[in-house]
Design an enzyme around this catalytic site. Structure first.
Site, short mmCIF file in Angstrom:
data_model
loop_
_atom_site.label_atom_id
_atom_site.label_comp_id
_atom_site.label_asym_id
_atom_site.label_seq_id
_atom_site.Cartn_x
_atom_site.Cartn_y
_atom_site.Cartn_z
N SER A 16 20.46 -37.41 11.01
CA SER A 16 21.91 -37.50 11.24
C SER A 16 22.65 -36.19 10.95
O SER A 16 23.53 -35.82 11.73
CB SER A 16 22.50 -38.64 10.40
OG SER A 16 21.99 -39.85 10.86
N THR A 59 22.24 -45.67 5.30
CA THR A 59 20.92 -46.10 5.77
C THR A 59 20.17 -46.81 4.64
O THR A 59 20.75 -47.09 3.58
CB THR A 59 20.17 -44.90 6.41
OG1 THR A 59 18.97 -45.37 6.98
CG2 THR A 59 19.86 -43.80 5.40
N LYS A 63 22.59 -50.76 3.35
CA LYS A 63 23.48 -51.28 4.39
C LYS A 63 24.21 -52.56 3.94
O LYS A 63 25.36 -52.78 4.30
CB LYS A 63 22.71 -51.52 5.69
CG LYS A 63 22.27 -50.22 6.36
CD LYS A 63 21.57 -50.45 7.69
CE LYS A 63 21.05 -49.13 8.25
NZ LYS A 63 20.36 -49.27 9.53
N GLY A 120 9.35 -58.62 13.26
CA GLY A 120 9.95 -58.11 12.03
C GLY A 120 11.24 -58.86 11.71
O GLY A 120 11.90 -59.39 12.62
N GLY A 122 13.58 -57.65 9.06
CA GLY A 122 14.36 -56.85 8.13
C GLY A 122 15.78 -56.60 8.65
O GLY A 122 16.27 -57.33 9.52
N TYR A 207 11.18 -43.78 16.65
CA TYR A 207 11.54 -42.83 17.72
C TYR A 207 10.79 -41.51 17.67
O TYR A 207 10.89 -40.71 18.58
CB TYR A 207 13.05 -42.53 17.68
CG TYR A 207 13.55 -42.13 16.32
CD1 TYR A 207 13.40 -40.85 15.83
CD2 TYR A 207 14.18 -43.08 15.50
CE1 TYR A 207 13.85 -40.51 14.57
CE2 TYR A 207 14.64 -42.75 14.23
CZ TYR A 207 14.46 -41.46 13.78
OH TYR A 207 14.89 -41.12 12.53
#
Ligand code: NDP
Length: 263
Positions: A16, A59, A63, A120, A122, A207
């Site tokens: 970021s 992050t 959160k 998942g 989460g 990614y």
């Protein structure tokens, strides 16, 4: 000068700062975007106020805490109860979750989605499940390797991987960290192969590498995407909130992408 940043733990790996600082530089804003490693979630509010942040991304693993401390919560996050973007104005904290819009933007060209399987359970699975629900996807199934996390998916259909019995999904999404540091899949390969043989689209949230999930998607000729566009678009929507700008999305995205390509 305005101060922005990303707060998490660990935080060194975060892309970021690069993305936002390149956009800030190209827009000529008087601002800086930094990173902050937070040890104690109870200090989140104090850090935001004491360091005079104008806005932050949040992050892992904060959160939920970001949602909890906000004075004003965007309507779209009331179900998810997790925020990845905070704006601080006149000592008030405003909370948003741009992962939702980022994900929806990334799958914009995936058409005719009626039934989706999420691997998942989460925080990311939760943001994606609600994003799909807001997008009127009728059947959203969540599969995980244990039951513990299903408490946060009470209004979705949940199952263990080994209990998947209907393999007729239009899209399968990997939200687990399986494959991030090794070549593993979230579940037994045979189960995934059955799902893939019926499916049209695959989406991987990771990614920065070609995971085994992506390799298998290719083998089954699925239309697939990794998490890069989601990463970029969540950044674009956060940047719009930080600087209160509109109609500049493609420029922001290109500046952010340029920053990643410079690595
Ligand atoms: P959480 O810790 O909240 O959830 C992780 C999930 O993955 C849990 O369901 C966990 O299962 C499962 N899991 C972890 N390791 C394995 C494994 N080896 N095999 C099977 N299941 C596993 O993490 P998040 O949801 O916040 O993040 C998940 C991933 O999403 C991360 O890799 C993160 O980098 C990525 N991400 C990408 C974004 C993007 O913009 N592209 C945005 C946000 C996140 P269990 O319940 O059994 O522990």
């Amino acid at each position: 000068m305005k101060l922005f940043g990303v707060i998490g733990n660990p935080i060194m790996h975060s892309k970021s700062p690069r993305m936002h600082n390149n956009a800030i530089k190209n827009f000529g804003f008087d601002a800086l975007y930094t990173r902050y490693n937070l040890e104690d979630k109870n200090k989140l509010k104090e850090v935001l106020i004491d360091l005079k942040f104008s806005g932050t991304n949040i992050t892992l693993p904060f959160k939920e805490e970001a949602f909890a401390i906000a004075d004003v919560k965007d309507n779209s996050i009331l179900d998810i109860k997790a925020a990845n973007t905070l704006i601080i104005k006149k000592s008030k904290i405003y909370a948003y979750n741009t992962d939702i819009l980022g994900f929806l933007k990334a799958i914009e060209d995936f058409k005719n989605l009626n039934k989706v399987l999420i691997l998942g359970a989460g925080g990311t699975a939760r943001a994606i499940a609600y994003a799909l629900r807001y997008n009127n996807i009728k059947e959203i199934h969540i599969a995980n390797r244990n039951l513990a996390r299903f408490d946060s998916f009470k209004d979705f259909t949940t199952m263990l991987y080994e209990d998947i019995s209907d393999f007729n999904y239009d899209m399968v999404i990997n939200t687990t960290s399986a494959g991030l540091c090794d070549d593993s899949l979230a579940c037994d390969k045979k189960i995934l192969e059955k799902v893939f043989s019926h499916c049209k689209y695959a989406f991987e949230v990771i990614y920065n590498k070609e995971t085994s999930f992506i390799k298998l998607s290719k083998k089954y000729n699925l239309i697939y995407k990794n998490g890069l566009e989601m990463l970029l678009w969540q950044g674009v929507f956060a940047f719009e909130l930080f600087f209160e700008i509109k109609n500049q999305q493609n420029s922001i995205k290109n500046f952010m992408l340029e920053a990643l390509n410079l690595e």
